[in-house]
Scaffold this motif. Structure first.
Motif, PDB file in Angstrom:
ATOM      1  N   SER A  57      33.420   3.323 -32.188  1.00  0.00           N
ATOM      2  CA  SER A  57      34.178   2.073 -32.283  1.00  0.00           C
ATOM      3  C   SER A  57      33.511   0.932 -31.535  1.00  0.00           C
ATOM      4  CB  SER A  57      35.599   2.284 -31.763  1.00  0.00           C
ATOM      5  OG  SER A  57      35.527   2.837 -30.463  1.00  0.00           O
ATOM      6  N   THR A  58      32.759   1.255 -30.474  1.00  0.00           N
ATOM      7  CA  THR A  58      32.122   0.186 -29.708  1.00  0.00           C
ATOM      8  C   THR A  58      30.713   0.598 -29.306  1.00  0.00           C
ATOM      9  OG1 THR A  58      33.082   1.114 -27.702  1.00  0.00           O
ATOM     10  CG2 THR A  58      34.204  -0.804 -28.649  1.00  0.00           C
ATOM     11  N   GLU A  60      27.561   0.984 -26.703  1.00  0.00           N
ATOM     12  CA  GLU A  60      27.582   1.401 -25.303  1.00  0.00           C
ATOM     13  C   GLU A  60      26.219   1.185 -24.662  1.00  0.00           C
ATOM     14  OE1 GLU A  60      28.365   5.385 -22.578  1.00  0.00           O
ATOM     15  OE2 GLU A  60      28.515   5.540 -24.760  1.00  0.00           O
ATOM     16  N   PRO A  86      28.941  -0.196 -35.229  1.00  0.00           N
ATOM     17  CA  PRO A  86      29.300  -1.564 -34.806  1.00  0.00           C
ATOM     18  C   PRO A  86      28.045  -2.350 -34.412  1.00  0.00           C
ATOM     19  CG  PRO A  86      29.807  -0.006 -33.050  1.00  0.00           C
ATOM     20  CD  PRO A  86      29.200   0.797 -34.160  1.00  0.00           C
ATOM     21  N   GLU A  89      28.334  -5.970 -32.722  1.00  0.00           N
ATOM     22  CA  GLU A  89      28.811  -5.826 -31.350  1.00  0.00           C
ATOM     23  C   GLU A  89      27.682  -5.330 -30.446  1.00  0.00           C
ATOM     24  OE1 GLU A  89      32.374  -4.534 -34.007  1.00  0.00           O
ATOM     25  OE2 GLU A  89      30.228  -4.856 -34.204  1.00  0.00           O
ATOM     26  N   GLY A 122      31.206  -1.300 -38.513  1.00  0.00           N
ATOM     27  CA  GLY A 122      32.203  -1.474 -37.462  1.00  0.00           C
ATOM     28  C   GLY A 122      33.197  -2.538 -37.872  1.00  0.00           C
ATOM     29  N   THR A 123      34.144  -2.874 -36.988  1.00  0.00           N
ATOM     30  CA  THR A 123      35.211  -3.818 -37.342  1.00  0.00           C
ATOM     31  C   THR A 123      34.688  -5.197 -37.738  1.00  0.00           C
ATOM     32  OG1 THR A 123      35.486  -3.853 -34.943  1.00  0.00           O
ATOM     33  CG2 THR A 123      37.304  -2.949 -36.223  1.00  0.00           C
TER      34      THR A 123
END
Length: 189
Positions: A57-58, A60, A86, A89, A122-123
């Motif tokens: 989701s994110t 790192e 993602p 991001e 990702g989003t």
């Protein structure tokens, strides 16, 4: 010019798409090997390397900027892979790391190396990638290199090349993604 000439120190920030099961693992292994050989190279003793994984989701920051092989090995060994991508991001996170290091030491040159096929699931999707790329290209704090990891399909999407254009970066396709090929291409910049 070459990044390696003279004694200036560099900050090399890897953004590695470690989503997908097998491919993600292979890419992360290649980056880990490249990081280790770069940090072991006495010539680059003053360089710092950072690694951001793009998965789940994110993104790192698995390896914050370091010059230590011990820290790199400990942080990168067994870092998780698989899941979504993602990418935008991850690029923004790389930008933040580069900004922060630039404030600490403006003489250190930064290189952002993205290992990706350019796809973002990702989003923020592809819009996030375009936005992040625009910020990075505008700030000009880092040279950028995109290593195109698109699996050869019949129909090539060419998204990594598009990302490279947005970043105003060089884009290379390696016959295979390995520690040697990744460190080799970085040494030619």
């Amino acid at each position: 010019g070459s990044l390696r000439r003279g004694m200036e120190s560099n900050l090399i920030v890897f953004v590695v798409d470690s989503s997908g099961s097998m491919a993600g693992k292979d890419r992360l292994q290649a980056v880990t090997g490249a990081v280790m050989s770069m940090l072991r190279d006495a010539y680059q003793r003053r360089d710092k390397v950072a690694v951001i994984t793009v998965r789940g989701s994110t993104p790192e920051l698995v390896l914050p900027p370091t010059g230590s092989t011990e820290v790199a090995m400990r942080r990168l060994d067994g870092a998780p892979t698989g899941g979504r991508t993602p990418l935008g991001e991850g690029l923004m996170l790389a930008h933040e790391v580069i900004e922060r290091e630039h404030r600490k030491d403006p003489t250190r040159r930064a290189l952002l190396v993205a290992l990706t096929d350019g796809r973002a699931t990702g989003t923020q999707g592809m819009a996030g990638v375009a936005k992040a790329s625009a910020v990075i290209a505008q700030r000009k704090l880092a040279g950028c290199l995109v290593i195109d990891c698109e699996q050869s399909r019949r129909v090539r999407l060419g998204l990594a090349r598009k990302l490279a254009e947005q970043l105003q970066a060089a884009c290379v396709t390696l016959p295979e993604i390995s520690a040697e090929s990744v460190s080799g291409v970085i040494n030619t910049i």
